[in-house]
Every structure is written in C-alpha cells, then in structure tokens.
Motif scaffolding. Structure first.
Motif, PDB file in Angstrom:
ATOM      1  N   GLY A 155      -5.400   1.011  -7.165  1.00  0.00           N
ATOM      2  CA  GLY A 155      -5.149   1.985  -8.217  1.00  0.00           C
ATOM      3  C   GLY A 155      -4.372   3.200  -7.755  1.00  0.00           C
ATOM      4  N   ALA A 156      -4.054   3.268  -6.459  1.00  0.00           N
ATOM      5  CA  ALA A 156      -3.277   4.401  -5.948  1.00  0.00           C
ATOM      6  C   ALA A 156      -1.916   4.416  -6.617  1.00  0.00           C
ATOM      7  CB  ALA A 156      -3.121   4.286  -4.438  1.00  0.00           C
ATOM      8  N   ARG A 157      -1.471   5.589  -6.970  1.00  0.00           N
ATOM      9  CA  ARG A 157      -0.168   5.734  -7.636  1.00  0.00           C
ATOM     10  C   ARG A 157       0.839   6.398  -6.709  1.00  0.00           C
ATOM     11  NH1 ARG A 157      -0.613   6.854 -13.976  1.00  0.00           N
ATOM     12  NH2 ARG A 157      -1.909   5.041 -14.441  1.00  0.00           N
ATOM     13  N   LEU A 158       2.066   5.975  -6.876  1.00  0.00           N
ATOM     14  CA  LEU A 158       3.159   6.491  -6.064  1.00  0.00           C
ATOM     15  C   LEU A 158       4.334   6.752  -6.991  1.00  0.00           C
ATOM     16  CD1 LEU A 158       4.190   6.991  -3.133  1.00  0.00           C
ATOM     17  CD2 LEU A 158       4.926   4.613  -3.122  1.00  0.00           C
ATOM     18  N   THR A 189       6.535   5.795 -12.029  1.00  0.00           N
ATOM     19  CA  THR A 189       5.352   5.600 -11.193  1.00  0.00           C
ATOM     20  C   THR A 189       5.090   4.123 -10.951  1.00  0.00           C
ATOM     21  OG1 THR A 189       4.387   7.537 -12.274  1.00  0.00           O
ATOM     22  CG2 THR A 189       2.880   6.160 -11.019  1.00  0.00           C
ATOM     23  N   ILE A 190       4.615   3.793  -9.753  1.00  0.00           N
ATOM     24  CA  ILE A 190       4.052   2.473  -9.509  1.00  0.00           C
ATOM     25  C   ILE A 190       2.589   2.657  -9.136  1.00  0.00           C
ATOM     26  CG2 ILE A 190       6.239   1.399  -8.845  1.00  0.00           C
ATOM     27  CD1 ILE A 190       5.282   1.499  -5.922  1.00  0.00           C
ATOM     28  N   GLU A 191       1.793   1.653  -9.429  1.00  0.00           N
ATOM     29  CA  GLU A 191       0.362   1.698  -9.154  1.00  0.00           C
ATOM     30  C   GLU A 191      -0.040   0.431  -8.416  1.00  0.00           C
ATOM     31  OE1 GLU A 191      -3.504   1.246 -11.914  1.00  0.00           O
ATOM     32  OE2 GLU A 191      -2.166   2.897 -12.459  1.00  0.00           O
ATOM     33  N   LEU A 192      -0.747   0.591  -7.325  1.00  0.00           N
ATOM     34  CA  LEU A 192      -1.197  -0.538  -6.527  1.00  0.00           C
ATOM     35  C   LEU A 192      -2.283  -1.296  -7.292  1.00  0.00           C
ATOM     36  CD1 LEU A 192      -0.864  -1.916  -3.755  1.00  0.00           C
ATOM     37  CD2 LEU A 192      -2.687  -0.412  -2.915  1.00  0.00           C
ATOM     38  N   THR A 193      -2.076  -2.571  -7.508  1.00  0.00           N
ATOM     39  CA  THR A 193      -3.046  -3.399  -8.229  1.00  0.00           C
ATOM     40  C   THR A 193      -4.093  -3.944  -7.253  1.00  0.00           C
ATOM     41  OG1 THR A 193      -1.800  -5.429  -7.886  1.00  0.00           O
ATOM     42  CG2 THR A 193      -1.269  -4.148  -9.881  1.00  0.00           C
ATOM     43  N   PRO A 194      -5.188  -4.491  -7.771  1.00  0.00           N
ATOM     44  CA  PRO A 194      -6.158  -5.132  -6.878  1.00  0.00           C
ATOM     45  C   PRO A 194      -5.521  -6.226  -6.025  1.00  0.00           C
ATOM     46  CG  PRO A 194      -7.177  -4.743  -8.993  1.00  0.00           C
ATOM     47  CD  PRO A 194      -5.705  -4.406  -9.148  1.00  0.00           C
ATOM     48  N   ARG A 195      -4.617  -7.005  -6.622  1.00  0.00           N
ATOM     49  CA  ARG A 195      -3.932  -8.048  -5.851  1.00  0.00           C
ATOM     50  C   ARG A 195      -3.086  -7.430  -4.729  1.00  0.00           C
ATOM     51  NH1 ARG A 195       0.024 -12.925  -7.886  1.00  0.00           N
ATOM     52  NH2 ARG A 195       0.390 -13.698  -5.801  1.00  0.00           N
ATOM     53  N   GLY A 196      -2.406  -6.339  -5.036  1.00  0.00           N
ATOM     54  CA  GLY A 196      -1.616  -5.652  -4.020  1.00  0.00           C
ATOM     55  C   GLY A 196      -2.493  -5.082  -2.922  1.00  0.00           C
ATOM     56  N   TYR A 197      -3.639  -4.545  -3.313  1.00  0.00           N
ATOM     57  CA  TYR A 197      -4.578  -4.021  -2.333  1.00  0.00           C
ATOM     58  C   TYR A 197      -5.057  -5.134  -1.405  1.00  0.00           C
ATOM     59  CZ  TYR A 197      -8.819  -2.107  -0.329  1.00  0.00           C
ATOM     60  OH  TYR A 197      -9.795  -1.712   0.547  1.00  0.00           O
ATOM     61  N   GLU A 198      -5.403  -6.277  -1.965  1.00  0.00           N
ATOM     62  CA  GLU A 198      -5.842  -7.418  -1.149  1.00  0.00           C
ATOM     63  C   GLU A 198      -4.745  -7.847  -0.187  1.00  0.00           C
ATOM     64  OE1 GLU A 198      -8.836  -8.839  -0.804  1.00  0.00           O
ATOM     65  OE2 GLU A 198      -9.578  -7.286  -2.149  1.00  0.00           O
ATOM     66  N   ALA A 199      -3.492  -7.823  -0.640  1.00  0.00           N
ATOM     67  CA  ALA A 199      -2.381  -8.189   0.236  1.00  0.00           C
ATOM     68  C   ALA A 199      -2.256  -7.193   1.393  1.00  0.00           C
ATOM     69  CB  ALA A 199      -1.072  -8.226  -0.561  1.00  0.00           C
ATOM     70  N   ASP A 244      19.058   3.594  -3.326  1.00  0.00           N
ATOM     71  CA  ASP A 244      19.669   2.268  -3.293  1.00  0.00           C
ATOM     72  C   ASP A 244      19.129   1.431  -4.454  1.00  0.00           C
ATOM     73  OD1 ASP A 244      20.448  -0.348  -2.689  1.00  0.00           O
ATOM     74  OD2 ASP A 244      20.128  -0.089  -0.552  1.00  0.00           O
ATOM     75  N   PRO A 245      20.001   0.734  -5.189  1.00  0.00           N
ATOM     76  CA  PRO A 245      19.527  -0.133  -6.261  1.00  0.00           C
ATOM     77  C   PRO A 245      18.545  -1.207  -5.781  1.00  0.00           C
ATOM     78  CG  PRO A 245      21.903   0.156  -6.423  1.00  0.00           C
ATOM     79  CD  PRO A 245      21.462   0.793  -5.133  1.00  0.00           C
ATOM     80  N   ALA A 246      18.574  -1.510  -4.491  1.00  0.00           N
ATOM     81  CA  ALA A 246      17.642  -2.501  -3.948  1.00  0.00           C
ATOM     82  C   ALA A 246      16.192  -2.042  -4.088  1.00  0.00           C
ATOM     83  CB  ALA A 246      17.968  -2.783  -2.482  1.00  0.00           C
ATOM     84  N   VAL A 247      15.965  -0.726  -4.126  1.00  0.00           N
ATOM     85  CA  VAL A 247      14.608  -0.209  -4.316  1.00  0.00           C
ATOM     86  C   VAL A 247      14.098  -0.608  -5.695  1.00  0.00           C
ATOM     87  CG1 VAL A 247      13.191   1.885  -4.472  1.00  0.00           C
ATOM     88  CG2 VAL A 247      14.915   1.684  -2.676  1.00  0.00           C
ATOM     89  N   ALA A 248      14.908  -0.419  -6.725  1.00  0.00           N
ATOM     90  CA  ALA A 248      14.511  -0.788  -8.085  1.00  0.00           C
ATOM     91  C   ALA A 248      14.272  -2.290  -8.192  1.00  0.00           C
ATOM     92  CB  ALA A 248      15.569  -0.346  -9.091  1.00  0.00           C
TER      93      ALA A 248
END
Length: 75
Positions: free
Chosen positions: A21-24, A59-69, A36-40
């Motif tokens: 759930g961390a946001r960036l 904003t992007i938010e880390l999902t549970p799946r992302g956290y597990e990764a 760089d467009p590669a970021v998008a």
C-alpha cells in the motif's frame, strides 16, 4: 519477465517503500530516473503485472502482489 526499467523501479521500491500500500509519486521517479518515456512504459508494465496500482495520474501504489515480489526477490 520485466523490462530493465521496471525491474529498476521495483528495486527502488524495495529500498525505499517496503510496505504494501506504500505510495510513490511519479515526480519522485522522474527525479530518480529522469523523464524518459521508458519510465511511463515501465509503470504501465508493472500495473499490468499487478505489482503496482495507479490510483491517480501522479501516484503509484505497491499492491500486495508487488509486496510479495519484493519480499521474495522474484518479480
């Protein structure tokens, strides 16, 4: 398999935002990796893979799946 830029973004999240759930803010990624467009493209790739959610355009938010990764070290 993730692109190099997507992997770098996940590594950055691992180092700085280790909670589900961390946001960036996209501006933080722009400061770190440049506009760089590669970021998008990498953000879209991570969202399609389910590692991050995009609650709004800035904003992007880390999902549970992302956290597990991050925890397992295997995206």
């Amino acid at each position: 398999m993730l692109s190099e830029m997507a992997s770098e973004i996940l590594a950055y999240l691992r180092d700085t935002h280790r909670l589900p759930g961390a946001r960036l803010r996209i501006t933080t990624l722009d400061e770190r990796f440049g506009t760089d467009p590669a970021v998008a493209v990498a953000i879209s790739e991570l969202a399609r893979a389910g590692y991050v959610a995009t609650p709004d355009a800035g904003t992007i938010e880390l999902t549970p799946r992302g956290y597990e990764a991050l925890v397992s070290g295997r995206p």
